[in-house]
Design a protein around this motif. Structure first.
Motif, PDB file in Angstrom:
ATOM      1  N   ALA A 134      26.226 -47.277  42.156  1.00  0.00           N
ATOM      2  CA  ALA A 134      25.622 -46.095  41.251  1.00  0.00           C
ATOM      3  C   ALA A 134      25.901 -46.407  39.916  1.00  0.00           C
ATOM      4  O   ALA A 134      24.873 -46.329  39.046  1.00  0.00           O
ATOM      5  CB  ALA A 134      25.640 -44.626  41.674  1.00  0.00           C
ATOM      6  N   ARG A 135      26.655 -46.818  39.324  1.00  0.00           N
ATOM      7  CA  ARG A 135      27.372 -46.734  38.165  1.00  0.00           C
ATOM      8  C   ARG A 135      27.063 -47.779  37.422  1.00  0.00           C
ATOM      9  O   ARG A 135      26.591 -47.682  36.421  1.00  0.00           O
ATOM     10  CB  ARG A 135      28.935 -46.271  37.460  1.00  0.00           C
ATOM     11  N   ALA A 195      30.584 -38.070  39.835  1.00  0.00           N
ATOM     12  CA  ALA A 195      29.235 -37.830  39.478  1.00  0.00           C
ATOM     13  C   ALA A 195      28.806 -38.099  40.806  1.00  0.00           C
ATOM     14  O   ALA A 195      28.602 -38.889  41.634  1.00  0.00           O
ATOM     15  CB  ALA A 195      28.836 -39.276  39.112  1.00  0.00           C
ATOM     16  N   ALA A 196      27.504 -37.033  41.428  1.00  0.00           N
ATOM     17  CA  ALA A 196      26.442 -37.477  42.643  1.00  0.00           C
ATOM     18  C   ALA A 196      25.607 -38.470  42.042  1.00  0.00           C
ATOM     19  O   ALA A 196      25.581 -39.319  41.434  1.00  0.00           O
ATOM     20  CB  ALA A 196      25.443 -36.053  41.509  1.00  0.00           C
ATOM     21  N   LEU A 197      25.705 -39.309  43.590  1.00  0.00           N
ATOM     22  CA  LEU A 197      24.957 -40.641  43.490  1.00  0.00           C
ATOM     23  C   LEU A 197      23.403 -40.009  43.601  1.00  0.00           C
ATOM     24  O   LEU A 197      22.701 -39.497  43.893  1.00  0.00           O
ATOM     25  CB  LEU A 197      24.527 -41.176  45.175  1.00  0.00           C
ATOM     26  N   PRO A 198      22.811 -41.218  43.344  1.00  0.00           N
ATOM     27  CA  PRO A 198      21.376 -41.061  43.140  1.00  0.00           C
ATOM     28  C   PRO A 198      20.627 -40.804  44.583  1.00  0.00           C
ATOM     29  O   PRO A 198      20.819 -41.168  46.022  1.00  0.00           O
ATOM     30  CB  PRO A 198      20.671 -42.670  42.213  1.00  0.00           C
ATOM     31  N   MET A 238      35.075 -45.696  46.491  1.00  0.00           N
ATOM     32  CA  MET A 238      34.333 -46.019  45.315  1.00  0.00           C
ATOM     33  C   MET A 238      33.689 -46.582  45.672  1.00  0.00           C
ATOM     34  O   MET A 238      32.668 -46.828  44.010  1.00  0.00           O
ATOM     35  CB  MET A 238      35.554 -46.194  44.190  1.00  0.00           C
ATOM     36  N   THR A 239      33.488 -47.283  46.550  1.00  0.00           N
ATOM     37  CA  THR A 239      32.746 -48.819  46.687  1.00  0.00           C
ATOM     38  C   THR A 239      31.259 -48.063  45.985  1.00  0.00           C
ATOM     39  O   THR A 239      30.678 -49.388  44.952  1.00  0.00           O
ATOM     40  CB  THR A 239      32.049 -49.372  48.350  1.00  0.00           C
ATOM     41  N   VAL A 240      30.643 -47.082  46.828  1.00  0.00           N
ATOM     42  CA  VAL A 240      28.883 -46.482  46.445  1.00  0.00           C
ATOM     43  C   VAL A 240      29.192 -46.205  45.370  1.00  0.00           C
ATOM     44  O   VAL A 240      27.652 -46.366  44.578  1.00  0.00           O
ATOM     45  CB  VAL A 240      28.235 -45.537  47.999  1.00  0.00           C
ATOM     46  N   ALA A 241      29.827 -45.474  44.981  1.00  0.00           N
ATOM     47  CA  ALA A 241      29.667 -44.711  43.411  1.00  0.00           C
ATOM     48  C   ALA A 241      30.293 -45.347  42.284  1.00  0.00           C
ATOM     49  O   ALA A 241      29.418 -45.393  41.639  1.00  0.00           O
ATOM     50  CB  ALA A 241      30.565 -43.978  43.642  1.00  0.00           C
TER      51      ALA A 241
END
Length: 828
Positions: free
Chosen positions: A381-382, A199-202, A375-378
């Protein structure tokens, strides 16, 4: 890893008609073992979603009772009596209408109770068979949102969802997430899938809300953190999230904690949530200082090691990195501001810390197998999205992302290697296709592929790993089951024949083989009374022993054999004779072994260094016996086992090995100094001690709880010289002559030595000799004893005369007299 099929279907386009059994087969084909298939409890009859319209509190009863008007999608609401108080007007609940049968055969019917007719039942989690919580009613949603009243509640609560439990091997940690499982299943079913981590990051903006420093980049090459505020501490976790956590075997705690656990299961990235108001000053990731302490979330005060990696603030440690958070910053009932942390930690360090503190947490289980650093930032964000949707939280400032990763090295692979290894001809195009299905980036050269593994596969480091992936995805079923042709051999080697012969003759002699674990501890060596400089104390320590009490490889067979003897005695066996033969491991200082690569055969120097680092492993045989060697009965009192039986066992072993064994007095622990025999062989004119036999020292028997006069023999089989070429016996048709001789022998000369002198003095007419009498005391002089031998003499070509016998007698006397041995006279 528990995989709810309904959750899996959100990411994988499962073809129509594919059932649970087909998914089971697909998992096995992909190399994932299916341990169990959990099917939901069976509910029959009408089970619907209801919305609470009115609640009347009934009084005058011993416990609180409520009469509820519930909309179940019919023309009129139903009246239902309920004793729980955890729901309110406007909540959606699960209602079992009359005619429904809940798990356990619980039938629902309309009945009058508490002066009202209860036309159904509002259900709890336990009553539906989907959990153990019976503290209150299952509230699906609050405040009017949620499924429409009257909708079938079976799919809403997951009563139609099967859970497949997988055994994930340590090299495939990416399968400890729905993201990894979905990727594998899409390959196994040859269908499309949706990556929940793509998914796109905010577009977060502003200054980072927290200062972070990573002092040990080797152990933490990526550390991400985001700050949130405005979280409603009373906001419950949505039912769908609690249901999926329960299906995965994780207990629901609070919204913030449940979200981090849910994201871990979804994306494979463990996270931790800190109470932001309890964190003081900048965050620093560093190693622990000796003597530091941390109270973890389980309430345990832990002494930290210098190898432990910590998350700290100005007050000190606030988390055991990758394993468990600290109690001082725990999310509580009043937490409104949160720090979300997601990082990538070095796996072996995590494994050491988790084992040192005995903390096998879900996070540590994933980090020690390797997670995807992308996956850390993703994941943050989730998690932030879920906390915003269900708890009203909002992100403050930009996230922190300290990233010091280095690019992964590419691996060279011969495109024909998978086919040569498996025996299946994989075309180069298929090899490329399968590697790309794994997620690898492949560059095709003239004859070699340059493969860059994906970030979520840290186990792919060598060409052999890529070969395994090609064969696995292509299908193990395609690999032919062809047994290789056995090369012609010459049967057993001499060493193998000798070892089997020794085991066979000891079993025939009445000994029972009792193999033991090849490990030993210091207490066992202490019990044997071994001196500090005894070679048997120089042990080889095992890095990961099965037992901390026995951390070393054995240097002698005696401790294990005596432990087995004691165990048999404790179970009522009084007459025991045991043997064991196997390798012992000699300690000492050795050069460390090199670590050769797997891309080719090690050269001779590397092989020599490897073999030089391996401890010596001679093959020993040992016996231990106690109690009656010959049973008592009507024929007599029997005979107790003693040192002579241990010596005889050594002679039996030597005879089976085809060598001659000599016995002489000796002294060695753990044997009794006065009842210990050295076992000697002669090779090239030199005598060599190959073992000992006799009674155990009384102190050893007392230390091990063994009967007095327990006897033991241990012999180094590999130290025995090679057996000579066997020669058939010389047969003669002429009659034998029997000659008895009695000698007065000083006590320091052994009977076996006298026998060897007799053999040598008899010359070529000698056939056999046997000791048949031993006497000490008058009239034999003090310090000596009488030994009487019976000789058999025979010539191959004639009948012996009295002169021949007299000549043999004189030759024997001439030899023994040189040793101070005299012929016993009639009056002596």
């Amino acid at each position: 890893m528990r995989v709810p099929v309904g959750w899996l279907a959100e990411y994988v386009d499962v073809p129509a008609g594919v059932g649970v059994e087909d998914l089971d087969t697909a998992f096995v084909r992909l190399g994932l073992e299916v341990e169990e298939v959990h099917r939901p409890a069976e509910v029959t009859g009408p089970l619907v979603v209801g919305r609470v319209l009115e609640i009347e509190e009934l009084t005058g009863f011993k416990k609180p009772i409520r009469y509820c008007r519930v909309d179940v999608g019919e023309d009129e609401p139903r009246g239902i009596v309920c004793g729980a108080g955890n729901f309110a007007v406007g909540d959606t609940v699960v209602v079992a209408l009359p005619g429904a049968v809940l798990p356990g055969g619980f039938e629902i019917a309309a009945r009058k109770t508490y002066d009202h007719v209860s036309d159904g039942m509002i259900c709890s989690v336990r009553e539906l068979g989907i959990g153990e919580d019976h503290a209150g009613i299952l509230v699906l949603t609050s405040g009017g949102d949620g499924p429409e009243p009257g909708a079938d509640a079976v799919p809403v609560v997951g009563l139609d969802d099967v859970v497949i439990e997988l055994a994930v091997t340590p090299d495939r940690g990416y399968c400890l997430s729905m993201r990894g499982i979905a990727r594998e299943m899409s390959t196994g079913l040859a269908v499309g899938w949706r990556d929940p981590g793509a998914a796109a990051l905010p577009g977060w903006s502003g200054e980072p809300a927290w200062e972070v420093t990573v002092a040990d980049a080797d152990r933490c090459d990526r550390f991400s953190m985001v700050a949130l505020e405005g979280l409603d501490p009373t906001a419950p976790s949505p039912w769908w999230m609690r249901r999926r956590l329960a299906q995965s075997g994780i207990r629901s705690i609070s919204l913030a904690v449940d979200v981090t656990n849910y994201v871990m299961l979804e994306l494979g990235q463990p996270m931790h949530a800190f109470d932001r108001d309890a964190v003081t000053g900048p965050i620093v990731v560093r190693r622990a200082r000796e003597g530091e302490r941390l109270t973890t979330l389980d309430g345990t005060d832990r002494q930290l090691s210098g190898d432990d990696l910590l998350i700290t603030d100005d007050t000190g440690p606030i988390g055991l990195a990758a394993v468990m958070g600290g109690a001082s910053t725990e999310i509580g009932d009043g937490t409104t501001a949160v720090l979300l942390e997601a990082a990538h930690w070095e796996p072996t360090g995590v494994a050491r810390t988790a084992r040192r503190h005995r903390l096998p947490s879900e996070a540590a289980k994933r980090f020690e197998r390797g997670v995807d650093p992308e996956m850390t930032v993703a994941a943050m964000a989730r998690a932030a999205e879920l906390l915003a949707e269900y708890g009203g939280a909002r992100v403050v400032g930009a996230p922190v992302d300290v990233d010091t990763r280095r690019p992964r090295p590419a691996i060279g692979l011969d495109a024909g290697r998978p086919g040569r290894v498996s025996g299946v001809p994989y075309p180069p195009a298929q090899v490329v296709e399968l590697l790309e299905a794994v997620g690898c980036a492949v560059e095709v050269g003239d004859s070699t592929l340059t493969v860059t593994p994906p970030t979520w596969r840290p186990d792919l480091t060598d060409p052999a790993d890529l070969v395994e992936e090609v064969v696995r995805l292509a299908g193990y079923d395609d690999v032919p089951s062809v047994l290789p042709t056995a090369p012609p051999g010459r049967g057993l080697t001499e060493t193998q024949r000798r070892r089997r012969a020794i085991g066979r003759v000891l079993a025939e002699a009445g000994y029972v083989e009792a193999p033991s674990y090849p490990f030993v501890g210091t207490p066992a060596l202490d019990a044997l009374g071994l001196a500090d400089d005894d070679e048997r104390r120089r042990v080889v320590l095992v890095r990961n022993p099965l037992s901390e009490e026995e951390p070393a490889l054995r240097t002698t067979l005696v401790p294990g054999l005596l432990a087995t003897l004691a165990r048999n005695l404790a179970r009522g066996r009084r007459d025991v004779a045991l043997f064991e033969h196997g390798a012992v491991f000699l300690g000492g200082v050795r050069a460390p072994a090199p670590l050769p690569g797997v891309d080719g055969r090690p050269d001779d120097d590397v092989l020599a260094a490897l073999l030089g680092a391996v401890p010596g492993q001679p093959w020993h045989v040992a016996v231990a016996l106690t109690g009656q060697r010959e049973p008592r009965g009507w024929w007599g009192p029997g005979r107790a086992a003693g040192w002579a039986d241990a010596v005889q066992a050594a002679r039996v072993v030597a005879a089976a090995a085809g060598v001659q064994l000599f016995v002489r007095p000796g002294e060695a622990a753990p044997w009794h100094p006065g009842r210990c025999a050295e076992l000697v062989v002669s090779e090239g004119g030199d005598d060599r001690v190959v073992g000992y036999a006799g009674e155990l020292h009384p102190r050893v028997c007392a230390a091990l709880g063994l009967p007095a006069r327990t006897s033991v023999m241990e012999l180094d089989v590999d130290a025995l010289p090679p057996a000579p070429v066997p020669v058939g016996p010389r047969l003669s048709t002429f009659p034998p002559v029997f000659l008895d001789l009695a000698f007065v022998v000083p006590n320091e000369i052994t009977a076996s030595h006298v026998e060897s002198l007799v053999r040598g003095g008899a010359g070529e007419l000698f056939e056999a000799v046997r000791l048949f009498d031993v006497w000490s005391g008058p009239p034999v002089p003090a310090g000596s004893r009488s030994l009487a031998y019976s000789l058999v003499l025979r010539a191959p070509d004639r009948t012996l005369t009295a002169a021949d016998v007299a000549h043999v007698r004189e030759g024997i006397l001439a030899v023994v007299e040189l040793q101070g041995i005299t012929l016993r006279s009639a009056d002596a």
